[in-house]
Each structure stands twice: as C-alpha cells, then as structure tokens.
Design an enzyme around this catalytic site. Structure first.
Site, PDB file in Angstrom:
ATOM      1  N   ASP A 151       1.203  -0.974  -0.085  1.00 22.60           N
ATOM      2  CA  ASP A 151       0.345  -0.066  -0.051  1.00 22.60           C
ATOM      3  C   ASP A 151       1.072   1.037   0.122  1.00 22.60           C
ATOM      4  O   ASP A 151       2.218   1.772   0.671  1.00 22.60           O
ATOM      5  CB  ASP A 151      -1.049   0.003   1.096  1.00 22.60           C
ATOM      6  CG  ASP A 151      -2.154   0.798   0.923  1.00 22.60           C
ATOM      7  OD1 ASP A 151      -3.170   0.323   0.997  1.00 22.60           O
ATOM      8  OD2 ASP A 151      -1.558   2.588   1.035  1.00 22.60           O
ATOM      9  N   ASP A 174       3.918   2.130  -4.220  1.00 24.14           N
ATOM     10  CA  ASP A 174       3.009   2.053  -5.394  1.00 24.14           C
ATOM     11  C   ASP A 174       3.133   1.289  -6.222  1.00 24.14           C
ATOM     12  O   ASP A 174       3.750   0.194  -6.638  1.00 24.14           O
ATOM     13  CB  ASP A 174       3.171   3.277  -6.118  1.00 24.14           C
ATOM     14  CG  ASP A 174       2.670   3.771  -7.084  1.00 24.14           C
ATOM     15  OD1 ASP A 174       1.522   2.657  -7.324  1.00 24.14           O
ATOM     16  OD2 ASP A 174       2.377   4.538  -7.656  1.00 24.14           O
ATOM     17  N   ASP A 214      -8.316  -5.222  -2.963  1.00 24.87           N
ATOM     18  CA  ASP A 214      -9.840  -4.280  -2.579  1.00 24.87           C
ATOM     19  C   ASP A 214      -9.110  -2.485  -3.210  1.00 24.87           C
ATOM     20  O   ASP A 214      -9.888  -1.813  -2.705  1.00 24.87           O
ATOM     21  CB  ASP A 214     -10.072  -4.767  -1.370  1.00 24.87           C
ATOM     22  CG  ASP A 214     -11.357  -4.184  -0.912  1.00 24.87           C
ATOM     23  OD1 ASP A 214     -12.287  -4.599  -1.401  1.00 24.87           O
ATOM     24  OD2 ASP A 214     -11.355  -4.158   0.579  1.00 24.87           O
ATOM     25  N   LYS A 265     -11.531  -5.795  -6.992  1.00 26.40           N
ATOM     26  CA  LYS A 265     -12.752  -4.914  -6.662  1.00 26.40           C
ATOM     27  C   LYS A 265     -12.786  -4.185  -8.057  1.00 26.40           C
ATOM     28  O   LYS A 265     -11.979  -3.688  -7.806  1.00 26.40           O
ATOM     29  CB  LYS A 265     -12.890  -4.103  -5.649  1.00 26.40           C
ATOM     30  CG  LYS A 265     -13.850  -3.072  -5.729  1.00 26.40           C
ATOM     31  CD  LYS A 265     -14.106  -2.295  -4.145  1.00 26.40           C
ATOM     32  CE  LYS A 265     -13.251  -1.448  -4.072  1.00 26.40           C
ATOM     33  NZ  LYS A 265     -13.687  -1.060  -2.814  1.00 26.40           N
TER      34      LYS A 265
END
Length: 202
Positions: free
Chosen positions: A76, A92, A117, A157
C-alpha cells in the site's frame, strides 16, 4: 459524503459493528470472507499478494487461512500497522520497482493469489473516477502476468461503468473461469462488484 453522515452510516452498519466486535481492521473483511467461502481461494500454504492492503483486514483474514506454511505480502502507499506473519511493503504497486520489491520477498516463488480491494481517491465525478478505477484494475492484472503462478487466482474490486466489459473480456482470455459477484457486505447503492478469476493460463 460528509464526515458526520459517514459516521452515522457506519454506526448503523451491522458489518461495521461486527468487525469491531470480532477484532477485524475493517468491515471489508466480510466481503473477502463471503467470496472465499464460496470459491475457496485461500488455503494453507498459499502465497498471497494483497494490493492496497491498508488498513489490513484482507491481509488479516488471509494470514489466518494460509499461515504458517504460506505467506501474505501486503502492499500500500499508506502506512499499515504490522500484522503477525504479514510482509508489508509501503510502495506504489503501479511503479516498476514494486515488482522487484515483491520478487525480493517471493525469493523465486510465484504467488497463488493476487487480490485487490483498491479504489481510487474518489472525486464524486464518475467520468473522472471510473477511468482511474479501471486503470488500477489493469495495472493489477498486469502484475498478475509477472508474479502469479500457472493456475493461480485473481480477485479484484471493480466498478461497473465504462471500461468494465473490456476488462472482464481480457480476464477471460487469461483465466479459465471468471465470475462477477457482489457480496452482502457491499453497500447496495455502490457500483462496486468483485471479479473472481480462477485457473490462470499465464
């Protein structure tokens, strides 16, 4: 949505309350739990890469399923409080160096599951937000080409709208089975759905 309205919604949210009472880092864990129970994505010994992991509920759940023989690598841009048995890389994932960072942890192994997600920073303008979302999805799929093992799985997602159908079609070329699901923990008004791609042909 303003902060006050968001807090009121969260306080009324049964999944939010359940996450708090059970010690999960966010309500998002119940989306993964429902998908995993149906498609059996997480098994003991699996190597999992969790993109956009913070605050960490997906990594938290995955660790319980795959450890101690497996491992979870969480990425993250934001900081994430450490989780036992989870390797966290603050980076990143869209940048080239992220692959090298992941491979340094993998040590010549391949992942059995890449899951994401991630949602972009939302402006509220669909014509801006949707392309950002689909770009992140494309980058996640590209990462699968580099780190996912043959017959591995991909969970992500995505938001219904422009670019959705071509992305699903691209996934169908690379995986044996592709399904679109909307878990109960996804808010009904949200355009979010989850793509479950199994049996990588990569």
């Amino acid at each position: 949505m303003n902060t006050s309205k968001w807090r009121k919604q969260q306080n009324k949210d049964s999944f939010f309350k359940r996450a708090q009472s059970e010690g999960w880092r966010s309500r998002a864990v119940f989306k993964l739990e429902e998908i995993d129970k149906k498609y059996h994505l997480l098994q003991s010994g699996l190597i999992v890469i969790d993109l956009g992991a913070s605050p960490g509920s997906w990594s938290q759940y995955a660790a319980k399923k795959v450890l101690p023989k497996g491992r979870v690598i969480a990425l993250d841009l934001l900081k994430m409080d450490l989780l036992s048995g989870v390797d966290f890389i603050q980076t990143d994932f869209a940048k080239d160096e992220a692959v090298g960072q992941i491979n340094a942890v993998l040590q010549d192994h391949k992942a059995g599951l890449v899951m994401s997600d991630i949602a972009p920073n939302i402006s509220g303008v669909r014509s801006i937000d949707q392309p950002k979302s689909m770009h992140l999805a494309e980058l996640a799929l590209d990462l699968c080409y580099k780190v996912l093992k043959y017959k591995g799985n991909f969970l992500i997602k995505i938001f219904q709208g422009e670019g959705f159908d071509p992305f699903v079609a691209e996934c169908r070329k690379s995986f044996k089975n592709v399904r679109i699901v909307k878990p109960k923990a996804s808010r009904p008004e949200s355009r979010e759905v989850y793509l479950v791609a199994t049996g990588s042909r990569l």
